[in-house]
Design a protein around this motif. Structure first.
Motif, PDB file in Angstrom:
ATOM      1  N   GLY A 103       0.785  -1.221   0.000  1.00 27.08           N
ATOM      2  CA  GLY A 103       0.000   0.000   0.000  1.00 27.08           C
ATOM      3  C   GLY A 103       0.820   1.275   0.000  1.00 27.08           C
ATOM      4  N   GLN A 104       2.137   1.168  -0.182  1.00 22.72           N
ATOM      5  CA  GLN A 104       2.991   2.353  -0.200  1.00 22.72           C
ATOM      6  C   GLN A 104       2.956   3.050  -1.564  1.00 22.72           C
ATOM      7  OE1 GLN A 104       6.259  -0.198   1.493  1.00 22.72           O
ATOM      8  NE2 GLN A 104       6.839   1.728   2.476  1.00 22.72           N
ATOM      9  N   LEU A 105       2.642   2.300  -2.591  1.00 23.70           N
ATOM     10  CA  LEU A 105       2.527   2.822  -3.949  1.00 23.70           C
ATOM     11  C   LEU A 105       1.328   2.170  -4.621  1.00 23.70           C
ATOM     12  CD1 LEU A 105       6.259   2.568  -5.142  1.00 23.70           C
ATOM     13  CD2 LEU A 105       5.063   4.676  -4.529  1.00 23.70           C
ATOM     14  N   GLU A 106       0.872   2.774  -5.716  1.00 26.57           N
ATOM     15  CA  GLU A 106      -0.140   2.135  -6.557  1.00 26.57           C
ATOM     16  C   GLU A 106       0.541   1.753  -7.861  1.00 26.57           C
ATOM     17  OE1 GLU A 106      -4.301   3.453  -8.583  1.00 26.57           O
ATOM     18  OE2 GLU A 106      -4.125   3.669  -6.408  1.00 26.57           O
ATOM     19  N   ILE A 107       0.737   0.445  -8.057  1.00 22.81           N
ATOM     20  CA  ILE A 107       1.551  -0.059  -9.165  1.00 22.81           C
ATOM     21  C   ILE A 107       0.725  -1.027 -10.016  1.00 22.81           C
ATOM     22  CG2 ILE A 107       3.715  -1.210  -9.788  1.00 22.81           C
ATOM     23  CD1 ILE A 107       4.299   1.279  -8.318  1.00 22.81           C
ATOM     24  N   PRO A 108      -0.083  -0.538 -10.952  1.00 17.93           N
ATOM     25  CA  PRO A 108      -0.867  -1.441 -11.786  1.00 17.93           C
ATOM     26  C   PRO A 108      -0.006  -2.260 -12.752  1.00 17.93           C
ATOM     27  CG  PRO A 108      -1.124   0.830 -12.515  1.00 17.93           C
ATOM     28  CD  PRO A 108      -0.387   0.883 -11.222  1.00 17.93           C
ATOM     29  N   ASP A 109       1.118  -1.683 -13.191  1.00 16.13           N
ATOM     30  CA  ASP A 109       2.015  -2.366 -14.131  1.00 16.13           C
ATOM     31  C   ASP A 109       3.437  -2.191 -13.612  1.00 16.13           C
ATOM     32  OD1 ASP A 109       3.697  -3.149 -16.211  1.00 16.13           O
ATOM     33  OD2 ASP A 109       2.343  -2.429 -17.767  1.00 16.13           O
ATOM     34  N   PRO A 110       3.966  -3.157 -12.842  1.00 17.90           N
ATOM     35  CA  PRO A 110       5.282  -2.989 -12.216  1.00 17.90           C
ATOM     36  C   PRO A 110       6.423  -2.741 -13.198  1.00 17.90           C
ATOM     37  CG  PRO A 110       4.103  -4.790 -11.186  1.00 17.90           C
ATOM     38  CD  PRO A 110       3.304  -4.385 -12.395  1.00 17.90           C
ATOM     39  N   LEU A 111       6.407  -3.420 -14.343  1.00 18.27           N
ATOM     40  CA  LEU A 111       7.498  -3.246 -15.300  1.00 18.27           C
ATOM     41  C   LEU A 111       7.488  -1.843 -15.898  1.00 18.27           C
ATOM     42  CD1 LEU A 111       9.911  -4.597 -16.576  1.00 18.27           C
ATOM     43  CD2 LEU A 111       8.418  -5.471 -18.383  1.00 18.27           C
ATOM     44  N   LEU A 112       6.301  -1.336 -16.223  1.00 18.93           N
ATOM     45  CA  LEU A 112       6.193   0.023 -16.736  1.00 18.93           C
ATOM     46  C   LEU A 112       6.618   1.027 -15.666  1.00 18.93           C
ATOM     47  CD1 LEU A 112       5.378   1.972 -18.983  1.00 18.93           C
ATOM     48  CD2 LEU A 112       3.016   1.878 -18.107  1.00 18.93           C
ATOM     49  N   ALA A 113       6.226   0.776 -14.430  1.00 14.62           N
ATOM     50  CA  ALA A 113       6.630   1.654 -13.329  1.00 14.62           C
ATOM     51  C   ALA A 113       8.149   1.667 -13.172  1.00 14.62           C
ATOM     52  CB  ALA A 113       5.963   1.208 -12.033  1.00 14.62           C
ATOM     53  N   ALA A 114       8.773   0.498 -13.309  1.00 17.62           N
ATOM     54  CA  ALA A 114      10.230   0.420 -13.205  1.00 17.62           C
ATOM     55  C   ALA A 114      10.896   1.231 -14.315  1.00 17.62           C
ATOM     56  CB  ALA A 114      10.685  -1.034 -13.267  1.00 17.62           C
ATOM     57  N   ARG A 115      10.326   1.173 -15.513  1.00 19.98           N
ATOM     58  CA  ARG A 115      10.885   1.956 -16.618  1.00 19.98           C
ATOM     59  C   ARG A 115      10.725   3.451 -16.370  1.00 19.98           C
ATOM     60  NH1 ARG A 115       8.284  -2.129 -21.132  1.00 19.98           N
ATOM     61  NH2 ARG A 115       9.990  -3.657 -21.082  1.00 19.98           N
ATOM     62  N   HIS A 116       9.564   3.853 -15.857  1.00 23.11           N
ATOM     63  CA  HIS A 116       9.358   5.257 -15.512  1.00 23.11           C
ATOM     64  C   HIS A 116      10.358   5.699 -14.435  1.00 23.11           C
ATOM     65  CE1 HIS A 116       4.901   5.235 -16.986  1.00 23.11           C
ATOM     66  NE2 HIS A 116       5.752   5.444 -17.965  1.00 23.11           N
ATOM     67  N   PHE A 117      10.524   4.859 -13.417  1.00 20.06           N
ATOM     68  CA  PHE A 117      11.432   5.183 -12.321  1.00 20.06           C
ATOM     69  C   PHE A 117      12.857   5.368 -12.830  1.00 20.06           C
ATOM     70  CE2 PHE A 117      14.387   3.751  -8.996  1.00 20.06           C
ATOM     71  CZ  PHE A 117      14.120   4.709  -8.026  1.00 20.06           C
ATOM     72  N   ALA A 118      13.336   4.423 -13.627  1.00 12.81           N
ATOM     73  CA  ALA A 118      14.700   4.509 -14.148  1.00 12.81           C
ATOM     74  C   ALA A 118      14.885   5.741 -15.027  1.00 12.81           C
ATOM     75  CB  ALA A 118      15.034   3.239 -14.929  1.00 12.81           C
ATOM     76  N   ALA A 119      13.889   6.015 -15.891  1.00 13.11           N
ATOM     77  CA  ALA A 119      13.990   7.151 -16.815  1.00 13.11           C
ATOM     78  C   ALA A 119      14.039   8.482 -16.078  1.00 13.11           C
ATOM     79  CB  ALA A 119      12.813   7.132 -17.784  1.00 13.11           C
ATOM     80  N   LEU A 120      13.365   8.561 -14.936  1.00 13.34           N
ATOM     81  CA  LEU A 120      13.317   9.807 -14.173  1.00 13.34           C
ATOM     82  C   LEU A 120      14.523   9.994 -13.258  1.00 13.34           C
ATOM     83  CD1 LEU A 120       9.561   9.721 -13.089  1.00 13.34           C
ATOM     84  CD2 LEU A 120      10.616  11.504 -14.498  1.00 13.34           C
ATOM     85  N   THR A 121      15.288   8.943 -13.029  1.00 12.88           N
ATOM     86  CA  THR A 121      16.346   9.017 -12.013  1.00 12.88           C
ATOM     87  C   THR A 121      17.721   8.664 -12.584  1.00 12.88           C
ATOM     88  OG1 THR A 121      15.754   6.764 -11.293  1.00 12.88           O
ATOM     89  CG2 THR A 121      14.740   8.603 -10.104  1.00 12.88           C
TER      90      THR A 121
END
Length: 212
Positions: free
Chosen positions: A155-173
């Motif tokens: 419940g710390q994040l809302e992650i409907p698509d974990p792989l897409l979220a990982a790509r967003h995270f990497a791209a932003l950081t």
């Protein structure tokens, strides 16, 4: 007893030979290039016979793929270590994600392994299958996605698509840090810190749990 000892020595010797061959090939591919590096040169530098190189790897192209696989696996291990170190038993998610990115930049992008991998993949693209790039891209993303999915289950994040979220995270950081680096692969520490901090905060705003 003797047979077990002989088997152990044989296996350890074989592992050392394989490591020596890979180290020699990596050095030659980086300094001379793939086309100008011969199996004879690899065997001479590794202090093994040419036949041994062929017995272990079959041909020079397979040897190149093995070198890239070894370096890539070392980097993936570094990323997994950073995940285990910074993203386990997390209380402050923002600070944990920032610490994770800082560790990735310091231990991975600043390493000789990373520089070697980029050079090999760039220099020898014509000799590599497309699946090489898929593996190098997907393996770190999958590891990060698994941990983000765990934060979603808590419940710390809302992650409907974990792989897409990982790509967003990497791209932003950390990938943004890498893309902003110059030819020397160096940039100001304050700029790195700001990029990571703001990237993590943008990610958290996008993936914060929805209040219903």
């Amino acid at each position: 007893m003797t047979n077990n000892m002989e088997t152990k020595i044989l296996r350890e010797g074989s592992a050392r030979k394989r490591a020596d061959i890979l180290a020699a090939a990596r050095n030659l591919f980086l300094t001379e290039g793939f086309d100008r590096s011969s199996v004879d040169a690899v065997s001479a530098q590794a202090k093994v016979s040419k036949r041994t190189v062929y017995d272990y790897f079959g041909d020079k192209r397979t040897l190149l793929l093995a070198v890239i696989d070894e370096v890539g696996q070392s980097l993936i291990n570094s990323i997994q270590h950073a995940i285990d170190h910074s993203l386990t038993d997390v209380k402050d998610l923002e600070q944990a994600l920032i610490a994770f990115c800082e560790q990735i930049v310091a231990s991975t992008f600043g390493s000789s392994d990373y520089a070697a991998l980029i050079r090999l993949v760039t220099m020898e693209a014509a000799h590599l299958p497309e699946s090489t790039y898929d593996w190098l891209d997907s393996a770190p993303e999958i590891a990060i996605a698994e941990r983000l999915a765990e934060f979603g289950r808590r419940g710390q994040l809302e992650i409907p698509d974990p792989l897409l979220a990982a790509r967003h995270f990497a791209a932003l950081t950390f990938l943004l840090v890498f893309n902003n680096m110059g030819p020397s692969r160096k940039t100001e520490a304050t700029a790195v810190k700001r990029t990571i901090d703001e990237g993590v905060r943008a990610f958290l705003r996008a993936y914060a749990p929805r209040i219903t």
